[in-house]
Design an enzyme around this catalytic site. Sequence first.
Site, PDB file in Angstrom:
ATOM      1  CE  LYS A   1       4.169  -0.044  -0.123  1.00 33.05           C
ATOM      2  NZ  LYS A   1       5.413   0.765  -0.024  1.00 33.05           N
TER       3      LYS A   1
ATOM      4  CE  LYS B   1       4.048   0.486  -6.901  1.00 29.80           C
ATOM      5  NZ  LYS B   1       5.259   1.119  -6.545  1.00 29.80           N
TER       6      LYS B   1
ATOM      7  CE  LYS C   1      12.982   0.837  -4.083  1.00 32.97           C
ATOM      8  NZ  LYS C   1      11.969   1.784  -3.599  1.00 32.97           N
TER       9      LYS C   1
HETATM   10  N1  AQP Z   1       6.572   0.417 -11.153  1.00 35.76           N
HETATM   11  C1  AQP Z   1       6.782   1.715 -11.410  1.00 35.76           C
HETATM   12  N2  AQP Z   1       6.486   2.264 -12.428  1.00 35.76           N
HETATM   13  C2  AQP Z   1       6.657   3.597 -12.359  1.00 35.76           C
HETATM   14  N3  AQP Z   1       7.284   4.525 -11.355  1.00 35.76           N
HETATM   15  C3  AQP Z   1       7.353   3.723 -10.090  1.00 35.76           C
HETATM   16  N4  AQP Z   1       8.088   4.052  -9.084  1.00 35.76           N
HETATM   17  C4  AQP Z   1       8.021   3.012  -8.137  1.00 35.76           C
HETATM   18  N5  AQP Z   1       7.577   1.722  -8.851  1.00 35.76           N
HETATM   19  C5  AQP Z   1       7.382   2.380 -10.046  1.00 35.76           C
HETATM   20  C6  AQP Z   1       8.336   5.346  -8.673  1.00 35.76           C
HETATM   21  O1  AQP Z   1       9.719   5.422  -8.368  1.00 35.76           O
HETATM   22  C7  AQP Z   1       9.818   6.434  -7.458  1.00 35.76           C
HETATM   23  C8  AQP Z   1      10.482   5.980  -6.016  1.00 35.76           C
HETATM   24  O2  AQP Z   1       9.662   5.032  -5.594  1.00 35.76           O
HETATM   25  P1  AQP Z   1       9.871   4.696  -4.072  1.00 35.76           P
HETATM   26  O3  AQP Z   1      11.059   3.687  -3.913  1.00 35.76           O
HETATM   27  O4  AQP Z   1       9.837   5.722  -3.111  1.00 35.76           O
HETATM   28  O5  AQP Z   1       8.605   3.983  -3.567  1.00 35.76           O
HETATM   29  P2  AQP Z   1       7.431   2.772  -3.997  1.00 35.76           P
HETATM   30  O6  AQP Z   1       6.539   3.267  -4.938  1.00 35.76           O
HETATM   31  O7  AQP Z   1       7.186   2.143  -3.039  1.00 35.76           O
HETATM   32  O8  AQP Z   1       8.620   1.780  -4.670  1.00 35.76           O
HETATM   33  P3  AQP Z   1       8.487   0.170  -5.000  1.00 35.76           P
HETATM   34  O9  AQP Z   1       9.451   0.124  -5.706  1.00 35.76           O
HETATM   35  O10 AQP Z   1       7.179  -0.026  -5.543  1.00 35.76           O
HETATM   36  O11 AQP Z   1       8.793  -0.083  -3.443  1.00 35.76           O
HETATM   37  P4  AQP Z   1       7.852  -0.978  -2.685  1.00 35.76           P
HETATM   38  O12 AQP Z   1       7.978  -2.296  -3.120  1.00 35.76           O
HETATM   39  O13 AQP Z   1       8.468  -0.986  -1.249  1.00 35.76           O
HETATM   40  O14 AQP Z   1       6.539  -0.610  -2.546  1.00 35.76           O
HETATM   41  C9  AQP Z   1       8.388   7.174  -7.062  1.00 35.76           C
HETATM   42  O15 AQP Z   1       8.282   8.205  -7.729  1.00 35.76           O
HETATM   43  C10 AQP Z   1       7.392   6.103  -7.729  1.00 35.76           C
HETATM   44  O16 AQP Z   1       6.185   6.766  -7.953  1.00 35.76           O
END
Ligand code: AQP
Length: 345
Positions: free
Chosen positions: A115, A207, A210
């Site tokens: 990040k 992956k 968001k």
């Molecule tokens: N691609 C994924 N596959 C499986 N699990 C996922 N999680 C996130 N992306 C995937 C799981 O969703 C939960 C909540 O995630 P989060 O919103 O707290 O954090 P994150 O991992 O930062 O989500 P994003 O969507 O990837 O956001 P950004 O783009 O901001 O980094 C967690 O249990 C996570 O493992």
Amino acid sequence: MPVFKERVFSGVQPTGNLHLGNYLGAIVKFVALQEKYDCLYCVVDMHAITVWQDPAELKRTTREVTAAYIASGIDPKKNIIFNQSQVAEHAELAWVLNCVARLGWLNRMTQFKEKAGKDRENVSVGLFAYPNLMAADILAYRATHVPVGEDQKQHLELARDIAQKFNNDYAESIRANGFGETFFPLPEPLISGPATRVMSLRDGTKKMSKSDSSDYSRINLTDDADTIAQKFRKAKTDPHPLPSGVKELESRPEAENLVGIYAALSGKTAADVLKDFGGAQFSRFKEALTELSVEKLGPVGAEMKRIVQDAAYIDSVLKDGSARARAIASETMKAVKDIVGFVRV
Ligand code: AQP
């Protein structure tokens, strides 16, 4: 190790559109666990601000994630649904854990490296310390089980290391204060099933996220049937038909991802999906995948949109959940203060 009351804690950041990865990797598992455990499901708004969030948008997405929890089937009466910033003990415990965790441990966190990228000097201190706050989220409830996607595995291991070091550093005081041999359980990650890491529809090695600038990289929970169809139609694939065995998927990340999504949504194994679709062209498989996704996600998205209209109801859920969460976390925090040696008068 003493026996701790089994308790589940997990959270989702209100940082944008919830997608299929969040749903299959986390929320679906939250729903299943409520049958067996006492569960706390948190909207982690304090994690969200480790990168800039527009204040009005943060309020909107906090309510939207709450609506997604409820629309997916999490019962807010049986479980505790709340937003992190309303329970001050998360931040309070995080400070103590900041003083337990070692700088070298945090320096190894791959999510921070990804990040922060080349802009390391310019990111917030909060982004770096985020895993300590995550440890505090879990340990404030002395939670024993944490359902997460594969990407959070390293942070969970860190939370266990922090809990262990606290238990060791303060062993004598833990005993002297009547808490037995160990104060914090070592929380167990629950990472299993076919969709622990859902990948981007544009690149099977990245992956689904968001923060990806392309909306075509993900299926959002609120996408309508036409949008889902269009996104799967445009999803990257290779030129070969689907194989008949899972072994052959290993070198084909995009095919492996789509088969994994189908498996997770249908409750089948990848091997069973290939029994039905081995030898098929992607065009046919994508049509079936679209149909299944619309069938499974459509009702969740529609219910989410309905619930989100009722801000008063959502706020009442968060208010009630926060009060119940605070009741547990404040007991933990009192004990931590006694163990650490803070005077409580
Ligand atoms: N691609 C994924 N596959 C499986 N699990 C996922 N999680 C996130 N992306 C995937 C799981 O969703 C939960 C909540 O995630 P989060 O919103 O707290 O954090 P994150 O991992 O930062 O989500 P994003 O969507 O990837 O956001 P950004 O783009 O901001 O980094 C967690 O249990 C996570 O493992």
